[in-house]
Design a protein around this motif. Structure first.
Motif, PDB file in Angstrom:
ATOM      1  N   TYR A  70       0.841  -1.207   0.000  1.00 15.11           N
ATOM      2  CA  TYR A  70       0.000   0.000   0.000  1.00 15.11           C
ATOM      3  C   TYR A  70       0.873   1.252   0.000  1.00 15.11           C
ATOM      4  O   TYR A  70       0.650   2.182  -0.783  1.00 15.11           O
ATOM      5  N   SER A  71       1.870   1.282   0.876  1.00 17.44           N
ATOM      6  CA  SER A  71       2.739   2.454   0.974  1.00 17.44           C
ATOM      7  C   SER A  71       3.491   2.678  -0.326  1.00 17.44           C
ATOM      8  O   SER A  71       3.664   3.811  -0.775  1.00 17.44           O
ATOM      9  N   HIS A  72       3.941   1.576  -0.935  1.00 13.37           N
ATOM     10  CA  HIS A  72       4.695   1.673  -2.189  1.00 13.37           C
ATOM     11  C   HIS A  72       3.837   2.280  -3.293  1.00 13.37           C
ATOM     12  O   HIS A  72       4.240   3.233  -3.967  1.00 13.37           O
ATOM     13  N   LEU A  73       2.628   1.740  -3.477  1.00 13.74           N
ATOM     14  CA  LEU A  73       1.747   2.235  -4.528  1.00 13.74           C
ATOM     15  C   LEU A  73       1.273   3.653  -4.233  1.00 13.74           C
ATOM     16  O   LEU A  73       1.207   4.501  -5.127  1.00 13.74           O
ATOM     17  N   ASN A  74       0.961   3.900  -2.973  1.00 16.21           N
ATOM     18  CA  ASN A  74       0.483   5.219  -2.583  1.00 16.21           C
ATOM     19  C   ASN A  74       1.555   6.270  -2.836  1.00 16.21           C
ATOM     20  O   ASN A  74       1.273   7.396  -3.257  1.00 16.21           O
ATOM     21  N   GLY A  75       2.809   5.881  -2.586  1.00 19.29           N
ATOM     22  CA  GLY A  75       3.916   6.809  -2.778  1.00 19.29           C
ATOM     23  C   GLY A  75       4.208   7.101  -4.233  1.00 19.29           C
ATOM     24  O   GLY A  75       4.911   8.076  -4.545  1.00 19.29           O
ATOM     25  N   ASN A  76       3.697   6.264  -5.139  1.00 20.74           N
ATOM     26  CA  ASN A  76       3.912   6.495  -6.572  1.00 20.74           C
ATOM     27  C   ASN A  76       3.104   7.678  -7.095  1.00 20.74           C
ATOM     28  O   ASN A  76       3.442   8.274  -8.117  1.00 20.74           O
ATOM     29  N   ILE A  77       2.011   8.016  -6.427  1.00 23.40           N
ATOM     30  CA  ILE A  77       1.032   8.962  -6.964  1.00 23.40           C
ATOM     31  C   ILE A  77       1.371  10.403  -6.585  1.00 23.40           C
ATOM     32  O   ILE A  77       1.581  10.717  -5.412  1.00 23.40           O
ATOM     33  N   ASP A  78       1.422  11.266  -7.588  1.00 25.50           N
ATOM     34  CA  ASP A  78       1.515  12.711  -7.361  1.00 25.50           C
ATOM     35  C   ASP A  78       0.115  13.296  -7.510  1.00 25.50           C
ATOM     36  O   ASP A  78      -0.691  12.796  -8.305  1.00 25.50           O
ATOM     37  N   SER A  79      -0.177  14.364  -6.770  1.00 26.94           N
ATOM     38  CA  SER A  79      -1.512  14.941  -6.868  1.00 26.94           C
ATOM     39  C   SER A  79      -1.465  16.462  -6.806  1.00 26.94           C
ATOM     40  O   SER A  79      -0.507  17.059  -6.326  1.00 26.94           O
ATOM     41  N   VAL A  80      -2.539  17.082  -7.322  1.00 28.02           N
ATOM     42  CA  VAL A  80      -2.682  18.532  -7.363  1.00 28.02           C
ATOM     43  C   VAL A  80      -4.043  18.894  -6.779  1.00 28.02           C
ATOM     44  O   VAL A  80      -5.057  18.275  -7.122  1.00 28.02           O
ATOM     45  N   ASP A  81      -4.066  19.877  -5.888  1.00 30.01           N
ATOM     46  CA  ASP A  81      -5.317  20.349  -5.292  1.00 30.01           C
ATOM     47  C   ASP A  81      -5.958  21.335  -6.265  1.00 30.01           C
ATOM     48  O   ASP A  81      -5.538  22.499  -6.363  1.00 30.01           O
ATOM     49  N   LEU A  82      -6.965  20.880  -7.004  1.00 22.28           N
ATOM     50  CA  LEU A  82      -7.583  21.719  -8.031  1.00 22.28           C
ATOM     51  C   LEU A  82      -8.267  22.949  -7.440  1.00 22.28           C
ATOM     52  O   LEU A  82      -8.160  24.050  -7.986  1.00 22.28           O
ATOM     53  N   ASP A  83      -8.997  22.777  -6.348  1.00 22.80           N
ATOM     54  CA  ASP A  83      -9.707  23.912  -5.756  1.00 22.80           C
ATOM     55  C   ASP A  83      -8.734  25.009  -5.331  1.00 22.80           C
ATOM     56  O   ASP A  83      -8.995  26.201  -5.506  1.00 22.80           O
ATOM     57  N   LYS A  84      -7.600  24.595  -4.792  1.00 18.41           N
ATOM     58  CA  LYS A  84      -6.595  25.568  -4.372  1.00 18.41           C
ATOM     59  C   LYS A  84      -5.935  26.234  -5.573  1.00 18.41           C
ATOM     60  O   LYS A  84      -5.689  27.441  -5.589  1.00 18.41           O
TER      61      LYS A  84
END
Length: 379
Positions: A70-84
């Motif tokens: 879980y940690s490995h896969l979760n760490g692969n993902i980059d994200s952007v806060d659209l509302d911000k």
């Protein structure tokens, strides 16, 4: 746990009266005197104790492996806060149960992507852009491709460094990503369509290739050959099983197929997307934990999403909600465009077709046939 079990065995073995694990003392309350023979140690209880230790170890090991995965896969993902990034000035949600997802394919040459395409191109552009509409009930989906050469008005945006960029007219759609990043692409699509974009998903060259390879390839069928012109993929007419590298060439082929236009390439991209989704469904990839992990690892390595999908749990929940969507019922449309009167190598949004298309998707209604027709005939 192992230590406690060993201590218990040691205490029993060195007890002055030779008592076993049952806790019987020097004869009181047991019905036997100190000189009475003791029953043999219970092999059943010892075996049970060993089994319990092993089960506990396996549970802990499984939990550890699960947490690592879980940690490995979760760490692969980059994200952007659209509302911000975009602010509050966004279209209202018209149909709460419907979802609109902007899917971007980035042509960045950074990192591992440079090994897959050696073109002399700086930065990154949204090489592919599709607004996927999932109606209330999620029984089917509609994907609207936006031609990368479409001239649009870029709204005021903040770039990746937080700097405000002034609006700009007659800029190519795919340049918005390179100048201001994915959040500005979302804002541009929202202003073009009046549709609230609930999520965005971006995959780059390397992520696309690895995902196809994790599936073991994708099958496509061509009704005419690809010539391989200008570095494109060369294929005869017929059915082919493509690996990740060739799949990437397939969706990026432009000059060696059809009329050589970007509009023609959109048809290839839509065809491949349908084949990819069908491959995932046919392999029951979502129902096979080992294969699902392999796909998830490949797919998340080069994945950027909005913060609403920025965790493995959120992505899994979203994927689960889409299980009812059958690729065979998915409709693919190109945003209606016309050739620009000033530069025939560029296109502009065609009205009233585009307005009718966006209105139908915004209100979760059937798209009229006229709204699917594009005056630009390329492809």
């Amino acid at each position: 746990m192992k230590t406690n079990a060993a201590s218990a065995d040691s205490t029993s073995a060195t007890s002055p009266d030779g008592a076993d694990d049952s806790g019987s003392g020097s004869g009181s309350g047991s019905g036997t005197g100190p000189d009475s023979p003791r029953p043999p140690r219970s092999r059943g209880r010892r075996v049970l104790r060993i089994v319990l230790v092993l089960v506990a170890v396996l549970i802990l090991a499984g939990a550890g492996a699960g947490w690592w995965a879980y940690s490995h896969l979760n760490g692969n993902i980059d994200s952007v806060d659209l509302d911000k990034a975009i602010g509050d000035n966004r279209p209202a949600k018209v149909v709460p149960g419907a979802q609109n997802v902007l899917v971007l394919g980035s042509d960045s040459r950074a990192g591992a992507n440079g090994e897959l395409d050696h073109g002399d191109v700086s930065g990154a552009r949204s090489d592919t852009a599709m607004l996927v509409h999932l109606p209330e009930g999620r029984a089917k989906a509609t994907a609207v491709s936006i031609p990368r050469d479409t001239l649009i008005t870029r709204p005021e945006c903040k770039d990746n460094d937080g700097k405000t960029l002034a609006p700009a007219k007659r800029v190519m759609f795919n340049s918005v990503y390179s100048v201001a990043g994915p959040a500005c692409v979302v804002k541009t699509v929202e202003e073009m369509s009046g549709i609230r974009v609930d999520h965005f998903v971006e995959v780059d060259f390397a992520g696309f290739k690895d995902l196809v390879d994790a599936l073991g390839g994708v099958t496509v069928t061509l009704d005419k050959p690809m010539s391989g012109k200008k570095g494109g993929l060369k294929l005869d007419a017929g059915t082919h099983r493509l690996n990740g590298t060739d799949s990437l060439k397939f969706v990026r082929t432009r000059y060696g197929y059809g009329d050589g236009s970007d509009l023609g390439r959109i048809g290839l991209q839509q065809q491949f997307m349908m084949a990819l989704l069908s491959e995932i469904k046919n392999q029951d990839a979502l129902g096979n934990p080992a294969r699902l992990y392999k796909l998830a690892d490949a797919g998340t390595k080069s994945l950027t999403t909005d913060s609403g999908l920025g965790s493995l749990t959120a992505l899994a929940d979203f994927a689960q909600s889409m299980k009812g969507v059958d690729p065979s019922t998915m409709e693919t449309i190109m945003l209606p465009v016309d050739y620009d009167k000033v530069d025939r190598n560029r296109v502009v949004v065609a009205e009233p077709q585009a307005g009718t298309l966006w209105e139908a998707l915004r209100n979760d209604r059937k798209i009229p046939a006229d709204a699917k027709k594009s005056p630009a005939t390329g492809g």
